[in-house]
Design an enzyme around this catalytic site. Structure first.
Site, PDB file in Angstrom:
ATOM      1  N   HIS A 172      -7.794  -0.274   6.241  1.00  0.00           N
ATOM      2  CA  HIS A 172      -8.167  -1.476   6.976  1.00  0.00           C
ATOM      3  C   HIS A 172      -8.842  -2.446   6.008  1.00  0.00           C
ATOM      4  O   HIS A 172      -9.698  -2.035   5.221  1.00  0.00           O
ATOM      5  CB  HIS A 172      -9.122  -1.113   8.125  1.00  0.00           C
ATOM      6  N   ASN A 199      -5.731   5.634   7.919  1.00  0.00           N
ATOM      7  CA  ASN A 199      -5.388   4.218   7.987  1.00  0.00           C
ATOM      8  C   ASN A 199      -6.176   3.484   6.911  1.00  0.00           C
ATOM      9  O   ASN A 199      -7.294   3.884   6.571  1.00  0.00           O
ATOM     10  CB  ASN A 199      -5.764   3.648   9.362  1.00  0.00           C
ATOM     11  N   GLN A 213      -7.742  -3.861  -4.520  1.00  0.00           N
ATOM     12  CA  GLN A 213      -8.602  -2.677  -4.370  1.00  0.00           C
ATOM     13  C   GLN A 213      -7.988  -1.663  -3.399  1.00  0.00           C
ATOM     14  O   GLN A 213      -8.159  -0.456  -3.563  1.00  0.00           O
ATOM     15  CB  GLN A 213      -9.994  -3.080  -3.901  1.00  0.00           C
ATOM     16  N   GLU A 214      -7.284  -2.158  -2.389  1.00  0.00           N
ATOM     17  CA  GLU A 214      -6.591  -1.236  -1.467  1.00  0.00           C
ATOM     18  C   GLU A 214      -5.649  -0.338  -2.257  1.00  0.00           C
ATOM     19  O   GLU A 214      -5.529   0.858  -1.991  1.00  0.00           O
ATOM     20  CB  GLU A 214      -5.809  -2.024  -0.407  1.00  0.00           C
ATOM     21  N   ARG A 231       4.335   1.152  25.331  1.00  0.00           N
ATOM     22  CA  ARG A 231       3.971   1.736  24.037  1.00  0.00           C
ATOM     23  C   ARG A 231       4.371   3.209  23.952  1.00  0.00           C
ATOM     24  O   ARG A 231       4.817   3.688  22.913  1.00  0.00           O
ATOM     25  CB  ARG A 231       2.465   1.639  23.803  1.00  0.00           C
ATOM     26  N   ASN A 245       0.835  -1.215   0.000  1.00  0.00           N
ATOM     27  CA  ASN A 245       0.000   0.000   0.000  1.00  0.00           C
ATOM     28  C   ASN A 245       0.865   1.259   0.000  1.00  0.00           C
ATOM     29  O   ASN A 245       0.555   2.239  -0.681  1.00  0.00           O
ATOM     30  CB  ASN A 245      -0.933  -0.001   1.212  1.00  0.00           C
TER      31      ASN A 245
HETATM   32  C1  GAR Z   1      -3.093  -4.593   4.103  1.00  0.00           C
HETATM   33  O1  GAR Z   1      -4.048  -5.523   3.686  1.00  0.00           O
HETATM   34  C2  GAR Z   1      -3.704  -3.632   5.106  1.00  0.00           C
HETATM   35  O2  GAR Z   1      -5.036  -3.301   4.847  1.00  0.00           O
HETATM   36  C3  GAR Z   1      -3.588  -4.439   6.364  1.00  0.00           C
HETATM   37  O3  GAR Z   1      -2.349  -5.071   6.292  1.00  0.00           O
HETATM   38  C4  GAR Z   1      -1.988  -5.274   4.925  1.00  0.00           C
HETATM   39  C5  GAR Z   1      -0.632  -4.651   4.700  1.00  0.00           C
HETATM   40  O4  GAR Z   1      -0.150  -4.941   3.428  1.00  0.00           O
HETATM   41  N1  GAR Z   1      -3.700  -3.598   7.510  1.00  0.00           N
HETATM   42  C6  GAR Z   1      -4.197  -3.990   8.669  1.00  0.00           C
HETATM   43  O5  GAR Z   1      -4.611  -5.107   8.873  1.00  0.00           O
HETATM   44  C7  GAR Z   1      -4.190  -2.919   9.728  1.00  0.00           C
HETATM   45  N2  GAR Z   1      -4.829  -3.381  10.920  1.00  0.00           N
HETATM   46  P1  GAR Z   1       1.023  -4.050   2.784  1.00  0.00           P
HETATM   47  O6  GAR Z   1       2.160  -3.996   3.808  1.00  0.00           O
HETATM   48  O7  GAR Z   1       1.421  -4.832   1.566  1.00  0.00           O
HETATM   49  O8  GAR Z   1       0.472  -2.707   2.471  1.00  0.00           O
END
Ligand code: GAR
EC number: 2.1.2.2
Length: 197
Positions: free
Chosen positions: A111, A109, A175-176, A67, A15
């Site tokens: 999700h 973010n 789609q992301e 944290r 992403n």
């Molecule tokens: C993505 O699918 C994102 O939506 C998800 O992790 C993946 C990261 O992929 N995020 C979460 O689950 C956040 N809680 P990427 O590192 O290839 O972008």
């Protein structure tokens, strides 16, 4: 003025790459100033560096359960980069309200579910177990409540017969990569009306 964007990742950063490529394509209201990860081994760091973007790694593990101490360390490179917008892109650490408040109204973010359905983990498995006909992804503003906050965009995909969590995740991820760059473009230009693909 071009908006300054920092991106937080934990893994491969596909992403993040989609965001960087769109910002690099020109005619964009924002530019990338930093990619940072809580995992020094995150493959996305090398990918960002190869695109000429500054990178930083702040390993969360030495901080254990503290944290706030991890976030103080993360804030050093982040504040030095002075981002206007902070994008979480596969960043898998829960952030404290103190950190979130610093970036209130300017932290996004992505999700992998159609929020408000399935906040948290294992979204695709949960959609399959519920017998959903559709799945998808959401870009939202980050608030102190996990996977809450104003929805800025959603993209939907069908759940197909024989889908596994992996096959559904791959369909949603495509789609992301369309949704997040499109929402960031609008957001950086001051447009917060939700985008539905
Ligand atoms: C993505 O699918 C994102 O939506 C998800 O992790 C993946 C990261 O992929 N995020 C979460 O689950 C956040 N809680 P990427 O590192 O290839 O972008």
């Amino acid at each position: 003025m071009t908006k300054r964007v920092a991106i937080l990742i934990s893994g491969g950063g596909s992403n993040m790459l989609a965001l960087l490529r769109d910002m690099a394509a020109g005619d964009h209201p924002a530019r990338a100033v930093l990619v940072a990860s809580n995992d020094p081994a995150a493959a996305g760091l090398a990918r960002a560096a190869a695109m000429g973007v500054a990178v930083a790694a702040v390993d969360h593990r030495p901080f254990g359960k503290d944290r706030a101490a991890f976030e103080r360390a993360l804030l050093e490179p982040l504040l030095a980069a002075a981002p206007d917008i902070l994008c979480l892109a596969g960043f898998m650490r829960v952030l404290t309200p103190g950190f979130v408040d610093r970036f209130a109204g300017r932290m996004l973010n992505i999700h992998p579910s159609l929020l408000p359905k399935y906040p948290g983990l294992h979204t695709h498995q949960r959609a399959l177990e519920a017998g959903d006909a559709e799945a998808g992804c959401t870009v939202h503003e980050v608030t102190p409540v996990l996977d809450d906050g104003t929805i800025l965009g959603q993209a939907r995909v069908p759940v197909l017969p024989g889908d596994t969590a992996e096959s559904l995740a791959a369909r949603v991820l495509q789609q992301e990569h369309r949704l997040y760059p499109a929402v960031l473009r609008r957001f950086a230009a001051g447009d917060r009306t939700p985008l539905f693909l």
